[in-house]
Scaffold this motif. Structure first.
Motif, short mmCIF file in Angstrom:
data_model
loop_
_atom_site.label_atom_id
_atom_site.label_comp_id
_atom_site.label_asym_id
_atom_site.label_seq_id
_atom_site.Cartn_x
_atom_site.Cartn_y
_atom_site.Cartn_z
N VAL A 119 51.01 7.98 92.11
CA VAL A 119 51.33 8.55 93.41
C VAL A 119 50.17 9.42 93.88
O VAL A 119 49.58 10.16 93.08
N ILE A 120 49.87 9.35 95.15
CA ILE A 120 48.98 10.30 95.79
C ILE A 120 49.84 11.34 96.49
O ILE A 120 50.67 11.00 97.34
N ALA A 134 48.01 25.87 92.38
CA ALA A 134 49.46 25.67 92.38
C ALA A 134 49.80 24.21 92.61
O ALA A 134 50.71 23.65 91.97
N LEU A 135 49.09 23.57 93.53
CA LEU A 135 49.33 22.15 93.81
C LEU A 135 48.97 21.29 92.60
O LEU A 135 49.70 20.35 92.27
N GLU A 136 47.86 21.60 91.96
CA GLU A 136 47.45 20.80 90.81
C GLU A 136 48.43 20.96 89.65
O GLU A 136 48.75 20.00 88.96
N ALA A 153 45.77 15.02 97.18
CA ALA A 153 44.77 14.69 98.21
C ALA A 153 44.98 15.59 99.40
O ALA A 153 46.10 15.70 99.92
N HIS A 154 43.91 16.25 99.85
CA HIS A 154 43.98 17.19 100.97
C HIS A 154 43.62 16.48 102.27
O HIS A 154 42.67 15.71 102.33
N PRO A 160 40.02 17.12 96.50
CA PRO A 160 39.48 15.92 97.14
C PRO A 160 40.26 15.58 98.41
O PRO A 160 41.43 15.91 98.54
N SER A 161 39.58 14.91 99.33
CA SER A 161 40.22 14.54 100.59
C SER A 161 41.03 13.26 100.41
O SER A 161 40.81 12.47 99.48
#
Length: 219
Positions: A119-120, A134-136, A153-154, A160-161
């Motif tokens: 999943v991305i 926190a996201l990681e 993915a940001h 990373p974008s």
């Protein structure tokens, strides 16, 4: 009667206001002893306006739930500034709950809409180091529970974008870790190019339940 305000970012997209109103109604249903208001940081009714409405309706205290999924700039800086302005204008005591946060139950809501496999986790994006961490952490825990890779993915600030992550993970489905519909969710959907995709979160009962739990914990 308890009064609470759900404070989100705001958007000029008309779908945002409709979705915010739906979430407000869902939370109010779960908390029949609470009058629930909505406010935004931009492009709509400010927290100070919502506080004035609550005071006019008889509120003597207000509780605010920041509807942000990470402890980034909005949660750390903009929310306290909005709360201080609302206190100054109304004189009401105002308590602030923790932000909605990177909750595994909300990730599971998205996961239930996706096939098994990688999943991305597509997020709005932030350059804030604490928010990125926190996201990681949330992605790593979710990956362990799903038994498959989860890659953050940001879509705006941060790396990373999404543009970089998509070609590197061609079989991954996409979880839009975003509360409300708008240009961002459209951008992610367009980039998905036919991949399985989930989100946003506002319409799921678990989101309203999480907000209700924050209000109950802060009572």
């Amino acid at each position: 009667m308890t009064h609470a305000v759900l404070l989100s970012h705001g958007s000029v997209d008309p779908r945002y206001a409709v979705a915010a109103a739906e979430l407000e109604a869902d939370v109010a249903t779960l908390l029949p002893g609470t009058t629930v208001h909505s406010a935004v940081l931009d492009h709509g009714p400010a927290l100070a306006e919502a506080a004035e409405q609550a005071r006019a309706a008889g509120a003597t205290r207000l509780r605010v739930v920041p509807l942000f999924l990470t402890p980034a700039f909005h949660a750390r800086v903009d929310v306290p500034a909005a709360v201080e302005e609302a206190r100054r204008r109304t004189g009401l005591p105002i308590d602030v709950t923790p932000p909605l946060g990177t909750q595994q139950d909300l990730l599971d809501v998205l996961g239930a809409e996706l096939p098994s496999g990688p999943v991305i986790l597509a997020v709005a994006g932030t350059s804030d180091a604490a928010a990125q961490a926190a996201l990681e952490r949330a992605a790593s825990e979710w990956a362990g529970r799903r038994g498959s890779e989860v890659r953050v993915a940001h879509c705006a600030l941060g790396t990373p974008s999404l543009a970089d992550v998509l070609p590197a993970h061609p079989t991954a489905s996409i979880a839009r870790y975003v509360l409300f519909p708008g240009a961002l969710t459209d951008r992610i959907a367009n980039a998905a190019q036919g991949r399985a995709i989930a989100g946003p979160l506002y319409a799921h009962r678990q989101t309203a339940e999480r907000i209700a739990a924050l209000l109950a914990d802060d009572a």
